[in-house]
Design an enzyme around this catalytic site. Structure first.
Site, PDB file in Angstrom:
ATOM      1  N   ASP A  53      -9.116   7.015   8.214  1.00 52.59           N
ATOM      2  CA  ASP A  53     -10.068   5.953   7.879  1.00 52.59           C
ATOM      3  C   ASP A  53     -10.195   4.962   9.019  1.00 52.59           C
ATOM      4  OD1 ASP A  53     -11.810   4.429   6.194  1.00 52.59           O
ATOM      5  OD2 ASP A  53     -10.151   3.082   5.706  1.00 52.59           O
ATOM      6  N   GLY A  62     -11.775   1.856   3.556  1.00 50.27           N
ATOM      7  CA  GLY A  62     -10.660   1.782   2.616  1.00 50.27           C
ATOM      8  C   GLY A  62     -10.827   0.747   1.529  1.00 50.27           C
ATOM      9  N   THR A  63     -11.467  -0.376   1.840  1.00 51.35           N
ATOM     10  CA  THR A  63     -11.664  -1.433   0.835  1.00 51.35           C
ATOM     11  C   THR A  63     -13.136  -1.584   0.468  1.00 51.35           C
ATOM     12  OG1 THR A  63     -11.810  -3.105   2.586  1.00 51.35           O
ATOM     13  CG2 THR A  63      -9.636  -2.701   1.637  1.00 51.35           C
ATOM     14  N   GLU A 103     -12.451   1.627  17.391  1.00 48.83           N
ATOM     15  CA  GLU A 103     -13.606   1.544  16.486  1.00 48.83           C
ATOM     16  C   GLU A 103     -14.715   0.670  17.076  1.00 48.83           C
ATOM     17  OE1 GLU A 103     -12.433   0.196  12.610  1.00 48.83           O
ATOM     18  OE2 GLU A 103     -10.796   1.628  12.474  1.00 48.83           O
ATOM     19  N   THR A 145      -4.532   5.132   7.139  1.00 50.37           N
ATOM     20  CA  THR A 145      -5.440   4.131   6.563  1.00 50.37           C
ATOM     21  C   THR A 145      -5.040   2.734   7.012  1.00 50.37           C
ATOM     22  OG1 THR A 145      -4.065   4.051   4.556  1.00 50.37           O
ATOM     23  CG2 THR A 145      -5.994   5.505   4.504  1.00 50.37           C
ATOM     24  N   ALA A 146      -4.212   2.638   8.059  1.00 47.68           N
ATOM     25  CA  ALA A 146      -3.698   1.343   8.520  1.00 47.68           C
ATOM     26  C   ALA A 146      -4.529   0.839   9.690  1.00 47.68           C
ATOM     27  CB  ALA A 146      -2.224   1.478   8.891  1.00 47.68           C
ATOM     28  N   ARG A 147      -4.153   1.212  10.907  1.00 48.60           N
ATOM     29  CA  ARG A 147      -4.891   0.862  12.114  1.00 48.60           C
ATOM     30  C   ARG A 147      -4.821   2.039  13.079  1.00 48.60           C
ATOM     31  NH1 ARG A 147      -6.883  -2.496   9.453  1.00 48.60           N
ATOM     32  NH2 ARG A 147      -7.106  -4.751   9.858  1.00 48.60           N
ATOM     33  N   ILE A 153       0.834  -1.203   0.000  1.00 44.54           N
ATOM     34  CA  ILE A 153       0.000   0.000   0.000  1.00 44.54           C
ATOM     35  C   ILE A 153       0.864   1.247   0.000  1.00 44.54           C
ATOM     36  CG2 ILE A 153      -1.709   1.300   1.330  1.00 44.54           C
ATOM     37  CD1 ILE A 153      -2.799  -1.441   2.291  1.00 44.54           C
ATOM     38  N   HIS A 212     -13.765   3.713   8.192  1.00 45.51           N
ATOM     39  CA  HIS A 212     -13.056   2.482   7.813  1.00 45.51           C
ATOM     40  C   HIS A 212     -13.637   1.886   6.522  1.00 45.51           C
ATOM     41  CE1 HIS A 212     -10.453  -0.951   9.638  1.00 45.51           C
ATOM     42  NE2 HIS A 212     -10.284  -0.851   8.329  1.00 45.51           N
TER      43      HIS A 212
END
Length: 332
Positions: A269, A294-295, A274, A243-245, A166, A292
């Site tokens: 994101d 991203g995908t 969360e 955009t990871a964690r 990424i 969240h």
């Protein structure tokens, strides 16, 4: 009558790769979990799920089972040999407990790359240009009123923390904007993979980047990798993209620095707890945030589902797995 095919338990129904799911049923007996809570799932493991061979899980599986921690892993039947996750990040799975029980974990790293990198670019440009306050003013009927000036990307230094798939995709997308890219990994990349990005120390990246993109996995070594002390060393006005964690950054420290103006803007994101989000971030107009996603595209989710199911299929027929997690590659 008990099926002679290996039993694969799906924690979530397949929504986008239906044809692949149908194909998988040629070699597997599949069921979608009906347990509604973690305790009910534990009870069901004693009876209707006592012979599972593999588990298919997604990031949403925690709604039923919670984390796949040692308690859950220890309760899985001895027949369970694989947990196939359909995302890249697998931090909710205790890989050590799986290793101790002889369970191999797989993930789906390749399918998430493009969609996550695309969203990172949206967040980067949106945070840099201060688009969140502008959009809020528009919707409030205050056309451009009180909207501060944004910044151009040209000539800025982008620091990529974690130059994996990424991170490299983000770098490639940023080249046309005239950004200078530096990166930090545990080890430098080959010249081909770095594609012109300069390898720097963690300290240098933190201190000299105008924009920092967080792209490392979450584990014991990366939790709070960016804490209050690291934030204090960043350039005034720095833009942070994650955009990871969420837990890679101390969210409270980030919110405080954003409130003080030391951080210019953030594009997020992911979040530390969360779906709970820090109240200061929620109230902060310079925080461009999405939940969240991203995908969260039809095409990417279909590829993720198919990838995870291909790992299941290969486990059943004895072929080499596509993507055992690094901790388990030596077990395959």
């Amino acid at each position: 009558m008990t099926s002679l095919k290996p039993f694969v338990l799906f924690f979530n129904p397949v929504r986008h790769a239906g044809s692949f799911y149908t194909k998988l049923q040629e070699v597997a007996h599949t069921e979608v979990v009906t347990s509604k809570t973690r305790d009910e799932f534990f009870r069901d493991l004693q009876d209707k799920y006592k012979n599972i061979f593999a588990i298919y899980r997604t990031s949403a599986s925690g709604a039923v089972a919670g984390k796949f921690d040692k308690e859950l892993i220890d309760r899985l039947p001895p027949t369970c040999k694989y947990i196939c996750h359909n995302g890249a990040g697998y931090d909710p799975i205790d890989t050590k407990a799986c290793d101790d029980k002889g369970i191999i974990v797989t993930n789906a790293p390749d399918p998430v790359t493009d969609a996550t990198a695309d969203l990172a670019i949206f967040l980067l440009l949106g945070a840099l240009r201060q688009l969140n306050p502008a959009m809020s003013a528009l919707r409030a009927g205050k056309f451009k009123a009180g909207v501060d000036f944004g910044h151009d990307p040209q000539g800025k230094t982008l620091g990529i923390l974690g130059m994996g798939r990424i991170g490299r995709a983000i770098k490639a997308r940023c080249d046309p904007f005239g950004l200078k890219t530096v990166y930090h990994n545990r080890n430098p990349l080959s010249a081909e993979q770095a594609a012109g990005a300069e390898y720097v120390s963690f300290d240098k990246l933190i201190e000299e980047s105008d924009i920092i993109s967080v792209n490392v996995p979450l584990n014991a070594n990366t939790k709070y990798l960016i804490d209050a002390a690291e934030i204090a060393r960043m350039k005034p006005g720095v833009v942070i993209i994650n955009t990871a964690r969420g837990a890679i950054i101390n969210e409270a420290a980030m919110a405080d620095a954003l409130e003080r103006g030391h951080i210019g803007a953030v594009g997020l994101d992911v979040y530390e707890r969360e779906p709970e989000i820090n109240e200061k971030l929620l109230k902060q107009p310079r925080a461009l945030m999405v939940p969240h996603v991203g995908t969260h595209t039809t095409e990417t989710l279909a590829k993720m589902e198919a990838w995870a199911m291909e790992n299941v299929r290969r486990a059943i027929v004895g072929e080499a797995l596509l993507s055992p997690v690094p901790e388990h590659r030596g077990l395959c």
